[in-house]
Scaffold this motif. Structure first.
Motif, short mmCIF file in Angstrom:
data_model
loop_
_atom_site.label_atom_id
_atom_site.label_comp_id
_atom_site.label_asym_id
_atom_site.label_seq_id
_atom_site.Cartn_x
_atom_site.Cartn_y
_atom_site.Cartn_z
N TYR A 232 0.86 -1.17 0.00
CA TYR A 232 0.00 0.00 0.00
C TYR A 232 0.90 1.23 0.00
O TYR A 232 1.91 1.26 0.68
N ARG A 233 0.50 2.23 -0.77
CA ARG A 233 1.25 3.49 -0.81
C ARG A 233 0.40 4.59 -0.22
O ARG A 233 -0.73 4.82 -0.65
N LEU A 234 0.93 5.24 0.80
CA LEU A 234 0.28 6.39 1.41
C LEU A 234 1.20 7.59 1.17
O LEU A 234 2.18 7.76 1.88
N ASN A 235 0.88 8.36 0.14
CA ASN A 235 1.77 9.42 -0.33
C ASN A 235 3.12 8.80 -0.68
O ASN A 235 3.18 8.03 -1.61
N VAL A 236 4.16 9.08 0.07
CA VAL A 236 5.48 8.50 -0.23
C VAL A 236 5.80 7.31 0.65
O VAL A 236 6.81 6.65 0.47
N LYS A 237 4.93 6.99 1.61
CA LYS A 237 5.16 5.90 2.56
C LYS A 237 4.63 4.59 1.97
O LYS A 237 3.51 4.53 1.48
N ILE A 238 5.45 3.56 2.03
CA ILE A 238 5.08 2.22 1.59
C ILE A 238 4.86 1.36 2.82
O ILE A 238 5.71 1.34 3.73
N ILE A 239 3.72 0.67 2.88
CA ILE A 239 3.46 -0.25 3.98
C ILE A 239 2.94 -1.58 3.42
O ILE A 239 2.46 -1.64 2.29
N TYR A 240 3.08 -2.61 4.24
CA TYR A 240 2.70 -3.96 3.84
C TYR A 240 1.80 -4.54 4.92
O TYR A 240 2.10 -4.42 6.11
N LYS A 241 0.71 -5.19 4.51
CA LYS A 241 -0.16 -5.85 5.47
C LYS A 241 0.49 -7.17 5.87
O LYS A 241 0.79 -8.00 5.02
N GLU A 242 0.75 -7.33 7.16
CA GLU A 242 1.48 -8.50 7.65
C GLU A 242 0.81 -9.80 7.23
O GLU A 242 1.48 -10.74 6.79
N SER A 243 -0.52 -9.88 7.30
CA SER A 243 -1.22 -11.12 6.94
C SER A 243 -1.02 -11.47 5.47
O SER A 243 -0.91 -12.65 5.11
N GLU A 244 -0.95 -10.47 4.60
CA GLU A 244 -0.72 -10.73 3.17
C GLU A 244 0.69 -11.25 2.93
O GLU A 244 0.91 -12.11 2.07
N ILE A 245 1.65 -10.76 3.69
CA ILE A 245 3.04 -11.21 3.54
C ILE A 245 3.14 -12.67 3.99
O ILE A 245 3.74 -13.50 3.30
N TYR A 246 2.53 -13.00 5.14
CA TYR A 246 2.58 -14.39 5.61
C TYR A 246 1.86 -15.33 4.64
O TYR A 246 2.30 -16.45 4.39
N LYS A 247 0.74 -14.87 4.07
CA LYS A 247 0.02 -15.68 3.08
C LYS A 247 0.90 -15.92 1.86
O LYS A 247 0.98 -17.05 1.35
N LEU A 248 1.58 -14.89 1.39
CA LEU A 248 2.48 -15.01 0.26
C LEU A 248 3.60 -16.01 0.54
O LEU A 248 3.93 -16.85 -0.29
N LEU A 249 4.15 -15.94 1.74
CA LEU A 249 5.21 -16.88 2.12
C LEU A 249 4.70 -18.31 2.17
O LEU A 249 5.35 -19.24 1.68
N GLU A 250 3.50 -18.51 2.73
CA GLU A 250 2.91 -19.84 2.79
C GLU A 250 2.65 -20.41 1.40
O GLU A 250 2.91 -21.58 1.14
N GLU A 251 2.13 -19.57 0.51
CA GLU A 251 1.82 -20.01 -0.86
C GLU A 251 3.07 -20.38 -1.64
O GLU A 251 3.01 -21.17 -2.58
N ASN A 252 4.21 -19.83 -1.27
CA ASN A 252 5.44 -20.07 -2.00
C ASN A 252 6.40 -20.98 -1.25
O ASN A 252 7.58 -21.05 -1.60
N PHE A 253 5.90 -21.69 -0.25
CA PHE A 253 6.73 -22.61 0.52
C PHE A 253 7.04 -23.86 -0.30
O PHE A 253 6.17 -24.43 -0.95
N HIS A 254 8.30 -24.26 -0.30
CA HIS A 254 8.74 -25.49 -0.96
C HIS A 254 9.47 -26.31 0.07
O HIS A 254 10.52 -25.90 0.55
N PRO A 255 8.93 -27.48 0.40
CA PRO A 255 9.60 -28.29 1.43
C PRO A 255 10.94 -28.82 0.95
O PRO A 255 11.17 -28.95 -0.25
N ALA A 256 11.78 -29.11 1.91
CA ALA A 256 13.10 -29.66 1.58
C ALA A 256 12.93 -31.06 1.01
O ALA A 256 12.00 -31.79 1.36
N TYR A 257 13.81 -31.42 0.13
CA TYR A 257 13.79 -32.78 -0.44
C TYR A 257 14.31 -33.76 0.58
O TYR A 257 15.24 -33.46 1.33
N THR A 258 13.71 -34.91 0.62
CA THR A 258 14.20 -35.97 1.50
C THR A 258 14.54 -37.20 0.67
O THR A 258 13.84 -37.52 -0.30
N LEU A 259 15.60 -37.83 1.03
CA LEU A 259 15.99 -39.05 0.34
C LEU A 259 15.52 -40.24 1.16
O LEU A 259 15.92 -40.41 2.31
N GLU A 260 14.62 -41.00 0.61
CA GLU A 260 14.11 -42.16 1.34
C GLU A 260 14.32 -43.41 0.52
O GLU A 260 14.35 -43.45 -0.63
#
Length: 85
Positions: free
Chosen positions: A57-85
């Motif tokens: 979000y831009r408020l004049n020259v200030k940029i802010i981010y909604k914390e819940s949207e950032i966490y959602k973005l991180l969850e959506e882009n999570f890639h688990p580590a590979y495991t060798l079984e």
């Protein structure tokens, strides 16, 4: 009993803070706070914004981010580590 003007202000601030309703019950992060949280440079955040990879979000020259949207973005882009079984 003598009360200083500063003590009155301090008590009022405590009282006022207890009745504040956070904006949409959301926490917003500044550009510097998010960069620190993600351990990246603020220029990297700017590149993410310009590429449309991160919501903001831009408020004049200030940029802010909604914390819940950032966490959602991180969850959506999570890639688990590979495991060798």
């Amino acid at each position: 009993m003598t009360i200083s003007f500063q003590q009155i202000i301090d008590e009022f601030d405590k009282f006022d803070a207890s009745f504040r309703n956070p904006l949409l019950n959301e926490k917003f992060l500044s550009d510097a706070e998010l960069a620190k949280l993600l351990h990246i440079d603020r220029r990297t955040l700017k590149r993410y914004r310009q590429a449309g990879k991160i919501p903001y979000y831009r408020l004049n020259v200030k940029i802010i981010y909604k914390e819940s949207e950032i966490y959602k973005l991180l969850e959506e882009n999570f890639h688990p580590a590979y495991t060798l079984e």
